[in-house]
Design a protein around this motif. Structure first.
Motif, PDB file in Angstrom:
ATOM      1  N   SER A  81      28.300  33.483  44.246  1.00 56.31           N
ATOM      2  CA  SER A  81      28.115  34.182  42.974  1.00 56.31           C
ATOM      3  C   SER A  81      26.610  34.307  42.703  1.00 56.31           C
ATOM      4  O   SER A  81      25.830  33.396  42.959  1.00 56.31           O
ATOM      5  CB  SER A  81      28.824  33.447  41.840  1.00 56.31           C
ATOM      6  OG  SER A  81      28.002  32.434  41.326  1.00 56.31           O
ATOM      7  N   ALA A 103      32.058  48.175  43.700  1.00 54.83           N
ATOM      8  CA  ALA A 103      33.409  47.652  43.497  1.00 54.83           C
ATOM      9  C   ALA A 103      34.434  48.446  44.298  1.00 54.83           C
ATOM     10  O   ALA A 103      35.343  47.872  44.915  1.00 54.83           O
ATOM     11  CB  ALA A 103      33.758  47.680  42.009  1.00 54.83           C
ATOM     12  N   GLU A 146      27.928  48.205  49.262  1.00 53.67           N
ATOM     13  CA  GLU A 146      27.824  47.806  47.859  1.00 53.67           C
ATOM     14  C   GLU A 146      28.797  48.570  46.985  1.00 53.67           C
ATOM     15  O   GLU A 146      29.092  49.730  47.251  1.00 53.67           O
ATOM     16  CB  GLU A 146      26.412  48.110  47.334  1.00 53.67           C
ATOM     17  CG  GLU A 146      25.340  47.224  47.914  1.00 53.67           C
ATOM     18  CD  GLU A 146      24.008  47.459  47.205  1.00 53.67           C
ATOM     19  OE1 GLU A 146      23.880  47.111  46.031  1.00 53.67           O
ATOM     20  OE2 GLU A 146      23.100  48.003  47.859  1.00 53.67           O
ATOM     21  N   ALA A 169      28.512  38.370  44.614  1.00 49.65           N
ATOM     22  CA  ALA A 169      29.058  39.095  43.463  1.00 49.65           C
ATOM     23  C   ALA A 169      28.796  38.346  42.171  1.00 49.65           C
ATOM     24  O   ALA A 169      28.538  37.135  42.161  1.00 49.65           O
ATOM     25  CB  ALA A 169      30.555  39.302  43.641  1.00 49.65           C
ATOM     26  N   VAL A 172      28.959  43.838  43.125  1.00 48.67           N
ATOM     27  CA  VAL A 172      29.343  43.193  44.390  1.00 48.67           C
ATOM     28  C   VAL A 172      28.657  43.830  45.598  1.00 48.67           C
ATOM     29  O   VAL A 172      28.488  45.051  45.654  1.00 48.67           O
ATOM     30  CB  VAL A 172      30.901  43.176  44.546  1.00 48.67           C
ATOM     31  CG1 VAL A 172      31.484  44.563  44.403  1.00 48.67           C
ATOM     32  CG2 VAL A 172      31.333  42.561  45.874  1.00 48.67           C
ATOM     33  N   TRP A 219      33.083  39.171  38.343  1.00 46.86           N
ATOM     34  CA  TRP A 219      33.772  40.006  39.335  1.00 46.86           C
ATOM     35  C   TRP A 219      34.635  39.142  40.241  1.00 46.86           C
ATOM     36  O   TRP A 219      35.776  39.480  40.536  1.00 46.86           O
ATOM     37  CB  TRP A 219      32.747  40.804  40.165  1.00 46.86           C
ATOM     38  CG  TRP A 219      33.400  41.856  41.017  1.00 46.86           C
ATOM     39  CD1 TRP A 219      33.667  43.146  40.672  1.00 46.86           C
ATOM     40  CD2 TRP A 219      33.917  41.686  42.352  1.00 46.86           C
ATOM     41  NE1 TRP A 219      34.317  43.797  41.691  1.00 46.86           N
ATOM     42  CE2 TRP A 219      34.486  42.929  42.744  1.00 46.86           C
ATOM     43  CE3 TRP A 219      33.964  40.623  43.244  1.00 46.86           C
ATOM     44  CZ2 TRP A 219      35.077  43.129  43.990  1.00 46.86           C
ATOM     45  CZ3 TRP A 219      34.566  40.814  44.492  1.00 46.86           C
ATOM     46  CH2 TRP A 219      35.105  42.060  44.848  1.00 46.86           C
TER      47      TRP A 219
END
Lengths: 252, 252
Positions: B70, B30, B28, B48, B88, B52
């Motif tokens: 998404s 970014a 997990e 995500a 994300v 993002w």
């Protein structure tokens, strides 16, 4: 037996607002209890498993009987901030200490350290490397946050943490050179052959690093050499590496 | 939209048993997503926030459209292992790599490291100090535990973590000297002027340190000098200090 109002009171101390209002904080765990009970910090309340109380009579000598309460596991779970509750929890008065500015020897200043685990680990490091004071910008996480106390492993009783309204003014001390920790500075830590014995080491935020304003006040920008591919080091491990090298070099 | 069965599957991967059964793990954040998407690790699923996905089109070029979903914040909370869910989350196949024993250069071996934060931080340190392999006794926490992956900050994609059934046999390598980290050993880290370029650094459990059996196989017992009163250092910060000194000394 812990009363409903006691549970409410203890859990409220996980918030800085209530720690400030009551001037108290919580410390959990056998290791921390041992350190606290051997220190000068007065105990407001001590909650523990019956067996823990029985086997720690010597340590509890100085604590008035009416401040000690035995609790069972279920009750401990209700007041604990830990994922695995420990056999002992203390409610302590926030220590009061006078501000003492950076002075002789090695001084450590933190800017915007947010993670409680990092802060507690850095307090433990300050204690290991013989620093009784730690200077923090006001937006650093509170040193009496339960997770910070936990990660400090008892060092919180020996290190005075000062929150300063202006880190720039704090580090601007004639006679003290300031070394700012950055990812690529002009000084390579491994190439240093000496450091000023009296100096300030400045550590920045976990993801943003140091602010421009703090950097502009530093005398040197120093970096830990990288041999592999990780983009950065965790703030607490970087502090460990820097403190260790500075202590080694300042003895030479 | 994540289905009920997907939620169940993803959360099951927080347990080692299910990671083994499905040969998958979760990463997990970014920062980690960026590292993974730039690596060779195949993505099974990527969940995500819409924004993002929109702002990371370049990074997502190599991921088949049907693997990207998404999700909104509420759904992310249902699958996230973090206290503050990130935008994300990736489901990844466990990498397969051949066992490669300790060899030239600096090697790091861990015994009974239990805390996921420590393990992740040590993987990040191994990556920073240029080690592509890490050797762990079987009772160390699993490297693909979500908290380990998180604390490694992406380094998990570059460091191969080997779990060995006998640490004693692993470290017993002709030609490689083994340095065991202890609280008071015959070697003081700051007094070393050189170390064998090819060697093994051995780090023990957070509270018990190294076992007698591992210690008996070591060539030297080495300690980080203490200047203050903390009883010990955290396992990850001790590893940081040792690796840093060893890398500095082995270049000399």
């Amino acid at each position: 037996m812990i009363s409903r109002s006691q549970i409410k009171f203890i859990t409220s101390l996980s918030h800085k607002k209530y720690r400030k209002a009551h001037q108290m904080f919580v410390a959990e765990g056998a290791k921390i209890a041992e350190e606290v009970l051997q220190s000068q910090i007065p105990v407001e309340n001590l909650f523990a498993a019956e067996e823990w109380i029985a086997s720690n009579a010597e340590l509890l000598k100085g604590v008035p009987k009416d401040k000690i309460q035995s609790v069972d596991e279920r009750q401990m779970e209700q007041v604990s901030q830990l994922s695995t509750p420990s056999p002992v929890l203390l409610v302590l008065r926030l220590p009061e200490y006078e501000y003492s500015p950076p002075g002789e020897g090695l001084n450590l200043c933190l800017e915007s350290i947010r993670d409680p685990g990092n802060m507690g680990t850095i307090i433990r490091l300050a204690d290991w490397y013989g620093m009784g004071q730690l200077y923090c910008s006001e937006d650093c996480v509170d040193a009496y946050n339960p997770k910070v106390v936990q990660a400090s492993m008892g060092s919180i009783v020996r290190v005075q943490v000062h929150y300063v309204s202006s880190l720039e003014e704090t580090i601007f001390k004639p006679g003290l050179k300031t070394y700012a920790a950055v990812l690529s500075g002009e000084l390579n830590l491994h190439q240093l052959v000496e450091v000023n014995k009296d100096c300030i080491l400045l550590i920045g935020n976990e993801s943003q690093g140091l602010s421009e304003s703090a950097l502009s006040r530093a005398d040197y920008r120093i970096s830990i050499p990288r041999f592999g591919q990780a983009e950065s080091l965790n703030a607490a491990t970087a502090t460990a590496v820097l403190l260790d090298n500075f202590k080694r070099l300042s003895k030479m």
